[in-house]
Scaffold this motif. Structure first.
Motif, short mmCIF file in Angstrom:
data_model
loop_
_atom_site.label_atom_id
_atom_site.label_comp_id
_atom_site.label_asym_id
_atom_site.label_seq_id
_atom_site.Cartn_x
_atom_site.Cartn_y
_atom_site.Cartn_z
N ILE A 278 0.84 -1.20 0.00
CA ILE A 278 0.00 0.00 0.00
C ILE A 278 0.87 1.25 0.00
N ASP A 279 0.60 2.15 -0.91
CA ASP A 279 1.40 3.38 -1.02
C ASP A 279 1.25 4.22 0.24
N CYS A 280 2.38 4.68 0.77
CA CYS A 280 2.37 5.50 1.97
C CYS A 280 3.72 6.19 2.12
N GLU A 281 3.75 7.14 3.02
CA GLU A 281 5.02 7.80 3.37
C GLU A 281 5.61 7.20 4.63
N VAL A 282 4.77 6.69 5.52
CA VAL A 282 5.21 6.12 6.80
C VAL A 282 4.66 4.71 6.91
N LEU A 283 5.55 3.75 7.06
CA LEU A 283 5.17 2.35 7.26
C LEU A 283 5.59 1.93 8.65
N VAL A 284 4.64 1.43 9.43
CA VAL A 284 4.91 1.09 10.83
C VAL A 284 4.65 -0.39 11.05
N PRO A 285 5.69 -1.23 11.05
CA PRO A 285 5.51 -2.62 11.49
C PRO A 285 5.41 -2.64 13.01
N ALA A 286 4.25 -3.03 13.53
CA ALA A 286 3.99 -2.95 14.97
C ALA A 286 3.50 -4.26 15.54
N ALA A 287 3.81 -5.37 14.87
CA ALA A 287 3.28 -6.65 15.34
C ALA A 287 4.38 -7.65 15.64
N VAL A 288 4.99 -8.23 14.63
CA VAL A 288 5.88 -9.36 14.84
C VAL A 288 7.28 -9.05 14.34
N SER A 289 8.23 -9.84 14.79
CA SER A 289 9.62 -9.73 14.35
C SER A 289 9.79 -10.37 12.98
N TYR A 290 10.84 -9.95 12.28
CA TYR A 290 11.28 -10.57 11.02
C TYR A 290 10.20 -10.55 9.94
N CYS A 291 9.41 -9.49 9.86
CA CYS A 291 8.30 -9.48 8.90
C CYS A 291 8.64 -8.75 7.60
N ILE A 292 9.82 -8.14 7.50
CA ILE A 292 10.26 -7.53 6.25
C ILE A 292 11.58 -8.17 5.86
N ASP A 293 11.53 -9.03 4.84
CA ASP A 293 12.76 -9.71 4.41
C ASP A 293 13.26 -9.09 3.11
N THR A 294 14.24 -9.72 2.49
CA THR A 294 14.87 -9.12 1.32
C THR A 294 13.91 -9.01 0.14
N ARG A 295 13.01 -9.94 -0.01
CA ARG A 295 12.02 -9.83 -1.08
C ARG A 295 10.96 -8.80 -0.75
N ASP A 296 10.54 -8.77 0.51
CA ASP A 296 9.49 -7.84 0.92
C ASP A 296 9.92 -6.39 0.76
N GLN A 297 11.20 -6.11 1.01
CA GLN A 297 11.61 -4.71 1.02
C GLN A 297 11.36 -4.03 -0.33
N ALA A 298 11.40 -4.78 -1.42
CA ALA A 298 11.17 -4.20 -2.74
C ALA A 298 9.73 -3.73 -2.90
N ARG A 299 8.83 -4.22 -2.05
CA ARG A 299 7.42 -3.84 -2.13
C ARG A 299 7.13 -2.55 -1.37
N VAL A 300 8.06 -2.09 -0.56
CA VAL A 300 7.83 -0.94 0.31
C VAL A 300 7.98 0.35 -0.48
N SER A 301 6.94 1.19 -0.43
CA SER A 301 6.98 2.48 -1.12
C SER A 301 7.23 3.65 -0.17
N ALA A 302 7.27 3.39 1.12
CA ALA A 302 7.33 4.46 2.12
C ALA A 302 8.66 5.20 2.09
N ARG A 303 8.64 6.44 2.59
CA ARG A 303 9.88 7.18 2.81
C ARG A 303 10.54 6.73 4.10
N PHE A 304 9.71 6.34 5.09
CA PHE A 304 10.22 5.96 6.40
C PHE A 304 9.56 4.66 6.87
N VAL A 305 10.37 3.74 7.34
CA VAL A 305 9.90 2.57 8.06
C VAL A 305 10.21 2.83 9.53
#
Length: 409
Positions: A278-305
């Motif tokens: 989902i397009d956003c400027e701020v992405l907040v992972p607030a649930a579980v550990s290890y949820c953004i891996d090397t493949r997932d990071q390419a999907r991130v559109s945010a300016r800030f995690v």
């Protein structure tokens, strides 16, 4: 059954082997639990206890090291609160397992010698503070943070002040459930300010709607940021025009589940994995550990995690994000306010007062995050590297003032 491993501390730095790590095996279910003391200051360490299916010793070890960083980050020699060492506990059991309460009780009983003297603990992923407090009382322990009492000048007064703070309600949510997410939100808002992005043109996605994610979403929305998506264990709720965060917050279940009956026209549901797309400027992972891996990071559109969860971004994924100009505000910075608020209140730097708590959290997090972003930009390093350099300086100052005491003292 308990297995212990103790290690001697390194002379300096935050990357030493842990002081002590413990593996506990439940004699009834065979499930395992872990406790790690990464570092002691004045003989005491601080860090929460989590319950989740698949929890590992490596995970708890990393979390304990993160707690060392969180504690050190807030060191101010002028404050009454003197940071503790870092610790963490974890139980390999789903909180939804019907045996979870009994397993938790046996684990706490098995590690009570640490809780009595060296480890102050509290709620974490999958465990509510009120449940932990009930278990502690049933076992005849004074408190889950009783190890800190000998360090207080007036333990009775400090405990009364913290109890009063825990009883405060802020617009339908208890103050202890809000301070951590307030710190995350202020970290995000500071990052937006640093980048010159107006709040009202910024969009946020929050993965997780428990204590940390729910409060983060509340304070982002109240600042004018458009919260376009919220994820819980059952999926993602999306509205490009913005979700009614307050409505969903006040009707969620105790573990952060969103009541789908409260959705408005325009709110839609998506699969759980969709939060990264989902397009956003701020992405907040607030649930579980290890949820953004090397493949997932390419999907991130945010300016800030902005890491509200502990260790949500794998190192290789963070490297990929940085290469694309995405700044990661690390967990030991962004989600450090809950821990600091406990001790500011207990030691008397602030009173049992919501306005004081909000002011202290906002001021501290804005100063810390501004310094990290400025240092990162000046030296051409990641925010994590800049933050770690600050931690190491503060650890050296703490060591010079207090030294370290062994866990057997």
């Amino acid at each position: 059954m308990v297995s212990l491993q103790a290690t001697l501390p390194a002379a300096t730095g935050a990357v030493a082997a842990p002081r002590l790590q413990l593996i506990w095996t439940d004699p009834v279910s065979g499930r395992q639990g872990y406790a790690v003391i990464d570092r002691l200051v004045r003989g005491v360490a601080s860090g929460g206890l989590r319950m989740r299916d698949g929890c590992t010793l490596d995970e708890v070890r990393g979390l304990a090291a993160g707690m060392t960083r969180k504690e050190a980050l807030h060191y101010d020699p002028a404050s009454r609160y003197i940071p503790l060492g870092g610790a963490k506990g974890g139980i390999d059991c789903s909180p939804h397992d019907p045996r979870a309460r009994a397993i938790l009780t046996r684990f706490v009983d098995g590690v009570r010698f640490l809780i009595e003297r060296h480890w102050t603990t509290g709620e974490d992923l999958g465990l509510r503070q009120d449940t932990l407090d009930d278990v502690v009382a049933e076992l005849g322990l004074d408190s889950s943070i009783q190890a800190i009492y000998p360090l207080l000048d007036d333990a009775a007064g400090a405990r009364a002040r913290l109890a009063a703070a825990f009883a405060i309600d802020v617009d339908g949510v208890s103050l202890p459930e809000l301070v951590g997410g307030l710190g995350v939100a202020e970290s995000a808002l500071t990052a937006l300010d640093h980048a010159g992005l107006p709040y009202r043109s910024a969009r946020a996605v929050v993965q997780g709607f428990g204590s940390m994610g729910g409060a983060t979403a509340r304070y982002l929305a109240r600042a004018g940021v458009c919260v376009v998506a919220l994820a819980d264990a059952h999926g993602v709720i999306v509205n490009p025009a913005g979700l009614d965060v307050e409505r969903l917050l006040l009707t969620r279940d105790p573990l952060g589940g969103i009541d789908r009956g409260q959705l408005r026209p325009g709110d839609t549901e998506a699969p759980g994995s969709a939060w990264l797309d989902i397009d956003c400027e701020v992405l907040v992972p607030a649930a579980v550990s290890y949820c953004i891996d090397t493949r997932d990071q390419a999907r991130v559109s945010a300016r800030f995690v902005v890491e509200a969860a502990n260790m949500p971004t794998l190192p290789a994924a963070e490297a990929g994000l940085s290469a694309r100009g995405v700044h990661v505000i690390p967990d030991f910075v962004a989600n450090s306010a809950t821990n600091a608020w406990w001790w500011w209140t207990l030691f008397g730097d602030i009173g049992a007062d919501a306005a004081q708590a909000e002011r202290k959290v906002r001021d501290s997090m804005r100063r810390i995050v501004t310094d990290m972003l400025t240092d990162a930009g000046q030296h051409g390093v990641s925010v994590r590297t800049a933050a770690q350099a600050t931690v190491e300086r503060k650890l050296a100052a703490i060591d010079e003032r207090f030294g370290q005491r062994p866990a057997s003292s």
